[in-house]
Enzyme design. Structure first.
Site, PDB file in Angstrom:
ATOM      1  N   LYS A  94       0.832   4.056  -2.706  1.00  0.00           N
ATOM      2  CA  LYS A  94       0.949   5.456  -2.422  1.00  0.00           C
ATOM      3  C   LYS A  94       2.111   6.704  -2.533  1.00  0.00           C
ATOM      4  CE  LYS A  94      -3.745   5.219  -1.542  1.00  0.00           C
ATOM      5  NZ  LYS A  94      -4.724   6.102  -2.109  1.00  0.00           N
ATOM      6  N   TYR A 135       0.901  -0.909   0.106  1.00  0.00           N
ATOM      7  CA  TYR A 135      -0.432   0.028   0.368  1.00  0.00           C
ATOM      8  C   TYR A 135       0.390   1.629   0.265  1.00  0.00           C
ATOM      9  CZ  TYR A 135      -3.640   3.477   1.779  1.00  0.00           C
ATOM     10  OH  TYR A 135      -4.046   4.625   2.054  1.00  0.00           O
TER      11      TYR A 135
END
Length: 240
Positions: A145, A141
């Site tokens: 990002k 993640y």
């Protein structure tokens, strides 16, 4: 003096807005005058799966057929995974990237002509504190990002001459259905609160003001930026 934050007459496409922070942002933009088209995989009307180029393009065509224009693109779709790095399987890693990073690219590419035609196009990407920092056992993640942040900067530079501003919001710790069990009443949550100078988690409505600014004429000379709404998390050092 003109109200620079008035969004009346603007069409906003909000991807990943059927739940969580995206849903709140979509409602907030609508409350400030915009015509908002919220979508996601579970949308009852005009669904869109950012994992599929055909789905994104089909959604775009349907929006243009119905509304005739798109002025703002909000990219809020994403998935997370809590797993030790050594145990992540490539299929899960690829899925997180495909939705969170490549899905953002697909949407930006697909809506680029419409945003250019707007003459004041705006892209608002949802980044993360993980765009800047490592968080325990969410490497996929955070890496995705971080890519969203880099893509935001690149698109801002490339599309400036097309009249399109591209910025990002990095939310701090906001309890949602996605993370609530991980952070409310847990040691992880206690550490996050300790690292947040304001000493509390955010309320989703506290993101709306920035989203309205980035969608509006008030941000006409603002591009390539990622602004944290985090209670001071990114600014903090020692808090005790």
């Amino acid at each position: 003096m003109t109200n620079l934050l008035d969004l009346t007459g603007r069409v906003v496409v909000a991807i990943g807005a059927t739940s969580g922070l995206g849903k709140t942002l979509a409602a907030g933009l609508a409350a400030h005058g915009a015509t908002v088209v919220p979508t996601g995989r579970r949308a009852a009307d005009l669904p869109c799966d950012v994992g599929s180029r055909a789905s994104v393009d089909g959604f775009r065509d349907a929006v243009l057929a119905r509304y005739g224009r798109v002025d703002v693109l909000l990219n809020a779709a994403g998935q997370t995974l809590k797993c030790p790095v050594q145990d992540i399987v490539e299929e899960d890693w690829a899925r997180i990237f495909d939705v969170g990073l490549t899905g953002t690219l697909r949407a930006c590419q697909s809506f680029y002509p419409a945003l250019k035609a707007s003459g004041r196009g705006r892209v608002i990407n949802i980044a993360s504190l993980g765009s800047y920092l490592a968080f325990h056992q969410v490497a996929a993640y955070c890496a995705a990002k971080t890519g969203v942040l880099s893509l935001t900067r690149s698109l801002a530079c490339e599309w400036a001459h097309d009249g399109i501003s591209v910025n990002a919001i990095a939310p701090g710790i906001f309890p949602t259905d996605l993370n609530r069990k991980l952070i409310e009443g847990t040691p992880r949550g206690a550490e996050l609160l300790m690292r947040t100078p304001m000493g509390r988690f955010g309320n989703p409505e506290e993101l709306v003001g920035l989203a309205v600014l980035l969608a509006s004429d008030g941000a006409s000379y603002l591009t390539g930026q990622c602004i944290g709404v985090d209670g001071g998390f990114l600014a903090s050092g020692v808090n005790q």
